[in-house]
Design a protein around this motif. Structure first.
Motif, mmCIF file in Angstrom:
data_model
loop_
_atom_site.group_PDB
_atom_site.id
_atom_site.type_symbol
_atom_site.label_atom_id
_atom_site.label_comp_id
_atom_site.label_asym_id
_atom_site.label_seq_id
_atom_site.Cartn_x
_atom_site.Cartn_y
_atom_site.Cartn_z
ATOM 1 N N LEU A 88 -42.130 -107.209 3.617
ATOM 2 C CA LEU A 88 -41.247 -108.328 3.962
ATOM 3 C C LEU A 88 -41.140 -108.507 5.470
ATOM 4 N N LEU A 139 -42.687 -104.499 -4.908
ATOM 5 C CA LEU A 139 -41.857 -103.708 -5.818
ATOM 6 C C LEU A 139 -42.648 -103.196 -7.019
ATOM 7 N N MET A 184 -30.625 -112.594 -3.048
ATOM 8 C CA MET A 184 -31.652 -111.942 -3.851
ATOM 9 C C MET A 184 -31.516 -112.446 -5.278
ATOM 10 N N ARG A 202 -41.915 -102.313 0.188
ATOM 11 C CA ARG A 202 -41.248 -103.615 0.142
ATOM 12 C C ARG A 202 -40.712 -104.008 1.518
ATOM 13 N N ASP A 203 -40.016 -103.075 2.174
ATOM 14 C CA ASP A 203 -39.425 -103.376 3.475
ATOM 15 C C ASP A 203 -40.486 -103.746 4.507
ATOM 16 N N MET A 255 -42.284 -115.515 -0.014
ATOM 17 C CA MET A 255 -41.489 -114.304 0.214
ATOM 18 C C MET A 255 -41.177 -113.607 -1.117
ATOM 19 N N GLU A 256 -40.877 -114.392 -2.144
ATOM 20 C CA GLU A 256 -40.608 -113.798 -3.454
ATOM 21 C C GLU A 256 -41.860 -113.119 -4.009
ATOM 22 N N GLU A 303 -42.331 -109.868 -2.121
ATOM 23 C CA GLU A 303 -41.350 -108.859 -2.513
ATOM 24 C C GLU A 303 -41.624 -108.302 -3.905
ATOM 25 N N TRP A 344 -39.591 -98.739 -2.002
ATOM 26 C CA TRP A 344 -38.665 -99.425 -1.080
ATOM 27 C C TRP A 344 -39.295 -99.558 0.305
ATOM 28 N N GLU A 395 -36.158 -104.180 -9.294
ATOM 29 C CA GLU A 395 -35.643 -102.942 -8.694
ATOM 30 C C GLU A 395 -35.216 -101.951 -9.788
ATOM 31 N N VAL A 453 -35.761 -110.191 -8.805
ATOM 32 C CA VAL A 453 -35.916 -109.094 -7.853
ATOM 33 C C VAL A 453 -35.000 -107.934 -8.249
#
Length: 126
Positions: free
Chosen positions: A36, A59, A1, A32-33, A51-52, A55, A29, A9, A5
């Protein structure tokens, strides 16, 4: 990570503190989960930049939301954060675009999966 990121958070923890359960850090969260997970299922795990983007958009999607602003200066907090993190302009633009489109209707989300804008669609659908 990556550090961006981790910093996002921390921003979520700070900015979402005190919000009702529908839009607190736990909500973020979960989004985000799920985003992803959907991104991996759609084969984006071999594209680290995508992916970044997924994410970070997940977030940051509720930070600066008008319903939870405590102060007008918070309106640009996500833009300021991305700028301070030194994110590439292309990524920053995609993340902000995803966040901006978050309020669209469910039918639009489903139709978007047929288009090339997959990172955006995954975060909205989550």
């Amino acid at each position: 990570m990556g550090s961006t990121v981790r910093n996002a958070e921390k921003l979520v923890e700070r900015c979402m503190k005190g919000n009702d359960a529908s839009h607190d850090a736990s909500h973020v969260w979960r989004v985000r989960d799920l985003a992803l997970s959907l991104a991996r299922e759609e084969g984006l795990s071999s594209h680290p930049d995508s992916m970044e983007i997924v994410e970070l958009a997940a977030l940051l999607h509720d930070i600066g939301d008008y319903k939870y602003l405590r102060d007008p200066s918070e309106e640009k907090i996500v833009e300021d954060f991305l700028e301070e993190e030194g994110l590439e302009e292309n990524k920053k633009t995609k993340i902000l675009s995803i966040i901006k489109k978050m309020g669209e209707y469910f039918a639009y989300y489903l139709n978007c999966f047929q288009h090339a804008n997959l990172p955006s669609d995954l975060v909205r659908y989550a």
